[in-house]
Scaffold this active site. Structure first.
Site, PDB file in Angstrom:
ATOM      1  N   CYS A   1      80.450 -79.971   9.442  1.00 51.01           N
ATOM      2  CA  CYS A   1      81.597 -79.074   9.429  1.00 51.01           C
ATOM      3  C   CYS A   1      81.147 -77.758   8.797  1.00 51.01           C
ATOM      4  O   CYS A   1      80.676 -77.757   7.646  1.00 51.01           O
ATOM      5  CB  CYS A   1      82.698 -79.733   8.591  1.00 51.01           C
ATOM      6  SG  CYS A   1      84.153 -78.704   8.334  1.00 51.01           S
TER       7      CYS A   1
ATOM      8  N   CYS B   1      82.011 -73.524  14.488  1.00 45.95           N
ATOM      9  CA  CYS B   1      82.864 -74.653  14.107  1.00 45.95           C
ATOM     10  C   CYS B   1      82.426 -75.830  14.969  1.00 45.95           C
ATOM     11  O   CYS B   1      82.259 -75.672  16.186  1.00 45.95           O
ATOM     12  CB  CYS B   1      84.333 -74.316  14.369  1.00 45.95           C
ATOM     13  SG  CYS B   1      85.452 -75.716  14.182  1.00 45.95           S
TER      14      CYS B   1
HETATM   15  N1  DGL Z   1      84.747 -78.772  12.397  1.00 41.31           N
HETATM   16  C1  DGL Z   1      85.174 -77.888  11.346  1.00 41.31           C
HETATM   17  C2  DGL Z   1      84.160 -76.747  11.213  1.00 41.31           C
HETATM   18  O1  DGL Z   1      83.040 -76.893  11.669  1.00 41.31           O
HETATM   19  C3  DGL Z   1      86.588 -77.507  11.615  1.00 41.31           C
HETATM   20  C4  DGL Z   1      87.230 -76.835  10.499  1.00 41.31           C
HETATM   21  C5  DGL Z   1      88.681 -77.097  10.329  1.00 41.31           C
HETATM   22  O2  DGL Z   1      89.059 -78.231  10.142  1.00 41.31           O
HETATM   23  O3  DGL Z   1      89.416 -76.095  10.308  1.00 41.31           O
HETATM   24  O4  DGL Z   1      84.412 -75.728  10.630  1.00 41.31           O
END
Ligand code: DGL
Length: 262
Positions: A73, A183
């Protein structure tokens, strides 16, 4: 020790795009994936909350006996990995928007970065951006609402197309030739993005680089699994197992997905 699993966590189902790269590159490693969907999106949360959630997820992965933790993430990496590394004595692999390759290869000198508010406002992102992209224009776009749609199984919905188009059109007008996906949820949007962008725009995500880095650190720490059989993969979500199953359905692996309170 060697056959202990690789622990992977994300704010939700998006980090499975990173899991897919890791399991491709390291097919004999066992993995445990945590989708913290109950608390998604992280992107809107404060740094303190993101740190707290990242500690909670790490504690769970350690309880399950993981040998390394991949923070799949960008938002958690850019806000919390420093703290995680200072608390725990195991290796952490993080993910950051891949600004560097885009900055090196851009011809128009204009690069778009689509990421969450939490990532774009982080100190780590601005440091990386200053370091690699000081002679080009980086156009940052916050992907408000995209994670929510993915987390509720609406990847191919009309709402997604409309929202994504509103973020992408201004980037096209400004003549970007690289779009960096900052993301781990966004690689699932690549088929839609490709239809919106001309062939002249290259889309970059960090999944492969994270998998290579995971392999390299396991190798350096002598933690690679010497067993030759295929690894097993266990997925836990603290929300809706069907959403997680659905996003994983294209993978060839036998899926072991269940709901867990964490
Ligand atoms: N997969 C997360 C990232 O890479 C998502 C972030 C979120 O939950 O807003 O930033």
């Amino acid at each position: 020790m060697h056959d202990k699993p690789i622990g992977i966590f994300d704010s939700g189902v998006g980090g499975t795009s990173i899991w897919a790269e890791i399991s491709d590159l390291l097919p004999n490693e066992n993995t445990i994936y945590l989708a913290d969907s109950k608390y998604a999106p992280y992107g809107k949360r404060s740094k303190e909350e993101i740190i707290e959630l990242s500690i909670k997820n790490t504690e769970k992965l350690l309880e399950i006996n993981c040998k390394i933790v991949v923070v799949a993430c960008n938002t958690a990496t850019t806000n919390a990995i420093k703290v995680l590394r200072s608390i725990y004595d195991i290796p952490f692999i993080g993910i950051e928007p891949a600004i560097k390759p885009a900055a090196i290869h851009t011809k128009t000198k204009k690069v778009g970065v689509l990421a969450t508010k939490g990532t774009l406002s982080s100190e780590l992102f601005s440091k990386t951006s200053d370091l690699y992209a000081n002679n080009i224009e980086v156009i940052e776009v916050i992907g408000t609402g995209l994670v929510e749609l993915i987390e509720t199984g609406r990847i191919n919905s009309d709402e997604m197309h409309t929202l994504l188009a509103s973020y992408i059109k201004p980037l096209v007008i400004q003549n970007i030739d690289y779009l960096v996906l900052g993301c781990s949820h966004y690689p699932y949007l690549i088929p839609i993005l490709k239809k919106m962008l001309s062939d002249k725009v290259t889309i970059i995500d960090s999944g492969e680089a994270v998998a290579r880095q995971t392999k390299s650190i396991l190798n350096i720490k002598k933690l690679l699994n010497p067993n030759l059989e295929m690894g097993t993969h266990i997925f836990y979500t603290n929300k809706d197992a069907d959403i997680l199953k659905n996003i994983l359905r294209k993978s060839n692996t036998k899926l072991n997905v269940s709901e867990l309170d964490f």
